[in-house]
Enzyme design. Structure first.
Site, mmCIF file in Angstrom:
data_model
loop_
_atom_site.group_PDB
_atom_site.id
_atom_site.type_symbol
_atom_site.label_atom_id
_atom_site.label_comp_id
_atom_site.label_asym_id
_atom_site.label_seq_id
_atom_site.Cartn_x
_atom_site.Cartn_y
_atom_site.Cartn_z
ATOM 1 N N ASP A 1 -13.444 -4.257 -2.432
ATOM 2 C CA ASP A 1 -13.533 -4.325 -0.933
ATOM 3 C C ASP A 1 -14.735 -4.614 -0.401
ATOM 4 O OD1 ASP A 1 -10.901 -3.170 -1.184
ATOM 5 O OD2 ASP A 1 -11.725 -1.207 -1.370
ATOM 6 N N ASP B 1 0.764 -1.201 0.042
ATOM 7 C CA ASP B 1 -0.076 0.093 -0.025
ATOM 8 C C ASP B 1 1.132 1.147 -0.039
ATOM 9 O OD1 ASP B 1 -2.293 -1.473 -0.041
ATOM 10 O OD2 ASP B 1 -2.488 -1.446 2.476
#
Length: 257
Positions: free
Chosen positions: A130, A11
């Protein structure tokens, strides 16, 4: 049988690798390029980079590091973050990425999946999903803008339906980010993976929850995923990729050594 893939996930925020827990409270892990290099040398099959605030900031991935990564690794890598058009995707692929992944922009404009698949081929197009399990409703709901705690919100899509929709539109691969498990290291949500696997005919990558080597084995053996993505166990050197592959091989799981 195709070898199962081990995929470290990085990330990225402000040019550095960060890691949160359940998509919150991110801490800095380190610089992008040395980490990418380390994982490639340890035996990762592929890397995924998420520019986590690009979509919520309304910008595209910061491309300066993409070409630097391409110079130091010789394994495929995928880049995600704010890719809203074929032009955005073309630039990232030109900088050396092998695949692009779209998540929030695909929810805002599902036609984008088809446009990218038509232009670059389905093998380049990954859709990240997600998914959050709502205990009150007992449903798995798709969320968007998850890189920004202030803006993250549920969409009208249930996970299973969106998985089917993105495949119709040309997704070549799906990464299922299980938000309840993210960074907690208690294992992947096998029940959810099985629910998605039933309707997912393209490669499926599990993401969220890896804490031990057996969690990877479970995802491959119990949910038949094609790859498993993890972050904190690799970043914090809880698990070495080379050792993980040896362990999986002993479990009778096909991996590239």
């Amino acid at each position: 049988m195709l070898a199962k893939r081990i995929i470290p996930c990085l990330d990225v925020r402000d040019g550095q690798v960060v890691k949160g827990v359940q998509f919150r409270n991110h801490e800095i892990i380190g610089d992008i390029v040395p980490l990418a290099k380390r994982y490639a040398e340890e035996g990762a099959d592929e890397l995924v980079f998420y520019d986590i605030t690009a979509s919520s900031d309304g910008r595209v991935v910061d491309k300066s590091w993409v070409s630097r990564v391409a110079e130091v690794i010789d394994i495929p890598f995928c880049v995600a973050g704010g890719i809203k058009s074929a032009e955005d995707a073309a630039r990232i692929l030109e900088f050396g990425a092998d695949k692009v992944s779209i998540n929030s922009p695909a929810l805002a404009n599902p036609q984008l999946i088809t446009d990218l698949a038509d232009k670059f081929g389905v093998q380049c197009i990954v859709v990240g999903i997600d998914s959050y399990y709502d205990k009150e409703t007992g449903k798995y709901q798709v969320y968007q803008f998850t890189g920004d705690e202030e803006r993250t919100k549920a969409t009208q899509w249930e996970t299973r339906d969106w998985v089917q929709e993105v495949q119709k539109r040309g997704a070549g691969e799906i990464v299922l980010n299980m938000m309840n498990q993210d960074g907690v290291r208690n294992g992947y949500d096998i029940e959810q993976l099985n629910m998605v696997r039933e309707v997912c005919k393209v490669p499926l990558i599990a993401s969220g929850g890896a804490g031990a080597m057996e969690h990877f084995a479970e995802a491959y053996q119990k949910a038949n995923v094609d790859g498993a993505l993890a972050a904190s166990v690799f970043h914090k050197q809880v698990i070495n990729i080379g050792e993980l592959k040896q362990y999986l091989k002993q479990q009778g799981i096909e991996v590239r050594l």
